[in-house]
Design a protein around this motif. Structure first.
Motif, PDB file in Angstrom:
ATOM      1  N   ASP A 193      -0.015  46.102  33.992  1.00 33.72           N
ATOM      2  CA  ASP A 193      -0.422  45.966  32.517  1.00 33.72           C
ATOM      3  C   ASP A 193      -1.352  47.225  32.363  1.00 33.72           C
ATOM      4  N   ARG A 194      -1.689  47.452  33.176  1.00 32.78           N
ATOM      5  CA  ARG A 194      -2.300  48.860  32.570  1.00 32.78           C
ATOM      6  C   ARG A 194      -1.575  49.919  32.492  1.00 32.78           C
ATOM      7  N   LEU A 195      -0.439  49.882  33.349  1.00 32.43           N
ATOM      8  CA  LEU A 195       0.559  51.223  32.869  1.00 32.43           C
ATOM      9  C   LEU A 195       0.974  51.499  31.916  1.00 32.43           C
ATOM     10  N   THR A 196       1.332  50.746  31.436  1.00 32.33           N
ATOM     11  CA  THR A 196       1.846  49.648  30.314  1.00 32.33           C
ATOM     12  C   THR A 196       1.268  50.225  29.569  1.00 32.33           C
ATOM     13  N   VAL A 197      -0.096  50.058  29.027  1.00 33.22           N
ATOM     14  CA  VAL A 197      -0.977  50.464  27.998  1.00 33.22           C
ATOM     15  C   VAL A 197      -1.284  51.700  27.912  1.00 33.22           C
ATOM     16  N   LEU A 198      -1.216  52.186  28.994  1.00 28.62           N
ATOM     17  CA  LEU A 198      -2.010  53.866  29.351  1.00 28.62           C
ATOM     18  C   LEU A 198      -0.682  54.977  28.978  1.00 28.62           C
ATOM     19  N   LEU A 199       0.483  54.766  29.096  1.00 22.82           N
ATOM     20  CA  LEU A 199       1.972  54.958  28.947  1.00 22.82           C
ATOM     21  C   LEU A 199       2.551  54.787  27.609  1.00 22.82           C
ATOM     22  N   THR A 200       1.859  54.070  27.115  1.00 25.79           N
ATOM     23  CA  THR A 200       1.689  53.881  25.419  1.00 25.79           C
ATOM     24  C   THR A 200       1.035  54.534  24.630  1.00 25.79           C
ATOM     25  N   ARG A 201       0.013  54.149  25.199  1.00 24.74           N
ATOM     26  CA  ARG A 201      -1.377  55.375  24.190  1.00 24.74           C
ATOM     27  C   ARG A 201      -0.488  56.943  24.672  1.00 24.74           C
ATOM     28  N   MET A 202       0.082  57.375  25.832  1.00 29.63           N
ATOM     29  CA  MET A 202      -0.375  58.486  26.114  1.00 29.63           C
ATOM     30  C   MET A 202       1.236  59.140  25.169  1.00 29.63           C
ATOM     31  N   LEU A 203       1.905  58.206  25.348  1.00 32.47           N
ATOM     32  CA  LEU A 203       3.162  58.707  25.557  1.00 32.47           C
ATOM     33  C   LEU A 203       3.723  58.121  23.373  1.00 32.47           C
ATOM     34  N   GLY A 255       8.473  49.816  37.344  1.00 30.13           N
ATOM     35  CA  GLY A 255       8.245  48.578  38.429  1.00 30.13           C
ATOM     36  C   GLY A 255       7.681  49.511  39.534  1.00 30.13           C
ATOM     37  N   ASP A 256       8.901  50.568  39.903  1.00 24.72           N
ATOM     38  CA  ASP A 256       9.133  51.499  40.962  1.00 24.72           C
ATOM     39  C   ASP A 256       7.925  51.817  41.850  1.00 24.72           C
ATOM     40  N   LEU A 257       6.990  52.859  39.983  1.00 23.94           N
ATOM     41  CA  LEU A 257       5.419  53.032  40.565  1.00 23.94           C
ATOM     42  C   LEU A 257       4.481  51.967  40.773  1.00 23.94           C
ATOM     43  N   ALA A 258       4.444  51.527  39.831  1.00 25.06           N
ATOM     44  CA  ALA A 258       3.354  50.117  40.340  1.00 25.06           C
ATOM     45  C   ALA A 258       3.725  49.797  41.923  1.00 25.06           C
ATOM     46  N   ASP A 259       5.040  49.240  42.204  1.00 22.31           N
ATOM     47  CA  ASP A 259       5.175  48.827  43.498  1.00 22.31           C
ATOM     48  C   ASP A 259       4.453  49.364  44.625  1.00 22.31           C
ATOM     49  N   TYR A 260       5.023  51.359  44.222  1.00 22.29           N
ATOM     50  CA  TYR A 260       4.073  52.014  44.679  1.00 22.29           C
ATOM     51  C   TYR A 260       2.575  52.215  45.363  1.00 22.29           C
ATOM     52  N   ILE A 261       2.376  51.712  43.646  1.00 16.19           N
ATOM     53  CA  ILE A 261       0.337  51.676  43.349  1.00 16.19           C
ATOM     54  C   ILE A 261       0.102  50.953  44.581  1.00 16.19           C
ATOM     55  N   ASP A 308     -14.052  42.570  58.691  1.00 18.72           N
ATOM     56  CA  ASP A 308     -12.809  42.686  58.896  1.00 18.72           C
ATOM     57  C   ASP A 308     -11.972  42.416  57.557  1.00 18.72           C
ATOM     58  N   ALA A 309     -12.200  40.858  56.713  1.00 16.32           N
ATOM     59  CA  ALA A 309     -11.802  41.034  55.602  1.00 16.32           C
ATOM     60  C   ALA A 309     -10.915  41.970  54.981  1.00 16.32           C
ATOM     61  N   PRO A 310     -10.193  41.085  54.431  1.00 16.49           N
ATOM     62  CA  PRO A 310      -8.806  42.214  53.889  1.00 16.49           C
ATOM     63  C   PRO A 310      -9.860  42.713  52.409  1.00 16.49           C
ATOM     64  N   VAL A 311      -9.883  44.793  52.088  1.00 19.21           N
ATOM     65  CA  VAL A 311     -10.065  44.733  50.464  1.00 19.21           C
ATOM     66  C   VAL A 311      -8.623  44.323  49.854  1.00 19.21           C
ATOM     67  N   ASP A 312     -10.332  44.019  48.479  1.00 17.25           N
ATOM     68  CA  ASP A 312      -8.752  43.686  47.723  1.00 17.25           C
ATOM     69  C   ASP A 312      -8.544  44.916  46.743  1.00 17.25           C
ATOM     70  N   THR A 313      -7.209  44.723  46.708  1.00 24.31           N
ATOM     71  CA  THR A 313      -6.231  45.862  45.690  1.00 24.31           C
ATOM     72  C   THR A 313      -6.012  44.810  44.796  1.00 24.31           C
ATOM     73  N   PRO A 314      -5.733  45.943  43.600  1.00 25.05           N
ATOM     74  CA  PRO A 314      -4.934  45.278  42.373  1.00 25.05           C
ATOM     75  C   PRO A 314      -4.105  44.571  42.404  1.00 25.05           C
ATOM     76  N   PRO A 315      -3.973  43.650  41.872  1.00 26.13           N
ATOM     77  CA  PRO A 315      -2.808  42.499  42.093  1.00 26.13           C
ATOM     78  C   PRO A 315      -1.724  43.019  41.632  1.00 26.13           C
ATOM     79  N   ARG A 316      -0.501  43.464  41.188  1.00 25.18           N
ATOM     80  CA  ARG A 316       0.858  44.350  41.116  1.00 25.18           C
ATOM     81  C   ARG A 316       1.111  43.791  39.429  1.00 25.18           C
ATOM     82  N   ASP A 317       0.331  42.617  39.134  1.00 25.15           N
ATOM     83  CA  ASP A 317       0.334  42.524  37.683  1.00 25.15           C
ATOM     84  C   ASP A 317      -0.141  43.402  36.623  1.00 25.15           C
ATOM     85  N   GLN A 318      -1.559  43.369  37.245  1.00 26.18           N
ATOM     86  CA  GLN A 318      -2.933  44.063  36.865  1.00 26.18           C
ATOM     87  C   GLN A 318      -2.988  45.545  36.207  1.00 26.18           C
ATOM     88  N   VAL A 319      -1.651  46.007  37.600  1.00 23.84           N
ATOM     89  CA  VAL A 319      -1.097  47.254  38.061  1.00 23.84           C
ATOM     90  C   VAL A 319      -0.025  47.619  36.831  1.00 23.84           C
TER      91      VAL A 319
END
Lengths: 226, 93
Positions: B18-28, B80-86, B5-16
């Protein structure tokens, strides 16, 4: 008499004098939103879209375009206020085109999608769409065919959700491929969809609330005495 | 030792973020650098279909599944809002 919806599909790039006329009818909030956009092309497209909506809604209501006001619903859908509330409006833009829709009496949603070369429509539809629709996208002829199938389905979903004033994401699984009357799950109810003839590389759909038939009049210019 | 019953790991917010920043920069390819305060629709002009592409790419990179049932435009106004949601609405896959 059948209900009717009027749709205009317009170029987002216009000469400087036309751009200035559109900018002149925007309100302070719209000008502020335009100014915040990060590139000139985005700013100009926003200005043309919102300016054209005001010009066309002004013609339909007899009001000065700059005087019109909209309020936002629970999930952000804009609705004309006060004496103009009988006219329903919807606005969409993608790539180099803008779509404006007007409907008397029945809430309307319009969506235009530029068929982008990038992305992965097969994975996206497998993850978010109804399984039958995911198979339809995956069976598309070639890369361009799959992208077009995805864009058509996406435009239909988004048009229905915009007519409903609901949220897009919970409705992505809504089947829209077969049959033009669809059921939204969030803001539940039936909506009737129509695909519009569009320039190559785009998909456009319009939806009206309710399942009754309606006529669609589609133009590619303002008609124009402005 | 972890139990079942250990909690499953979700990615830390900082990592989210960071990846959102990279992906958005690449896409737009925006003119200005993307930060947590960048407004996704009002500054970058992010469309809903590009938003879907973004979430799909993020799910693949971080090997997560994002629950989009409660997602709406207010919850993705800024990066930041989207990172919070994710961070709050994703599970490992």
């Amino acid at each position: 008499m059948r209900d009717a919806v009027r749709v205009w599909i317009l170029a987002a790039a216009v000469p400087a004098d036309a751009l200035a006329r559109y900018r002149a009818v925007l309100d302070a909030d719209e000008r502020d939103r335009a100014a915040r956009l990060g590139t000139g092309a985005l700013r100009d497209r926003f200005t043309v879209a919102h300016g054209a909506l005001r010009v066309l809604a002004g013609r339909a209501t007899g009001a000065p375009p700059a005087a019109l006001t909209w309020c936002r619903g629970r999930y952000g859908k804009p609705a004309l206020t006060g004496p103009w509330s009988g006219l329903h409006t919807s606005l969409s833009y993608s790539g180099d085109l803008v779509a404006v829709a007007l409907s008397e009496g029945r809430p309307v949603g319009v969506d235009i999608q530029h068929v982008a070369p990038g992305g992965d429509p097969v994975s996206a539809s497998a993850r978010f769409f109804h399984p039958r629709e995911a198979r339809h996208v995956a069976a598309g002829p070639g890369r361009a065919g799959r992208a077009l199938r995805f864009a058509r389905l996406w435009a239909r979903k988004e048009a229905a959700v915009k007519a409903a004033g609901g949220r897009l994401w919970p409705n992505l699984g809504m089947p829209v491929h077969r049959g033009d009357v669809v059921e939204c799950v969030d803001s539940a109810g039936p909506y009737r969809l129509t695909d519009l003839r569009t320039p190559a590389g785009y998909a456009v759909a319009v939806a009206l609330t309710g399942d009754r038939q309606y006529a669609v009049e589609c133009r590619t210019d303002l008609g124009d005495d402005r | 030792m972890l139990g079942h019953d250990a909690p499953v790991d979700t990615p830390p917010r900082d990592q989210v973020v960071d990846r959102l920043t990279v992906l958005l920069t690449r896409m737009l390819r925006p003119d200005a650098p993307i930060t947590e305060r960048t407004q996704l629709m009002d500054e970058l002009g992010l469309s809903s279909s590009l938003g879907l592409e973004l979430l799909l790419a993020l799910e693949d990179e971080l090997e997560i599944q994002i629950d989009v049932e409660e997602l709406d435009e207010d919850r993705m106004a800024t990066l930041g809002d989207l990172a919070d949601y994710i961070t709050a609405n994703s599970t490992p896959r």
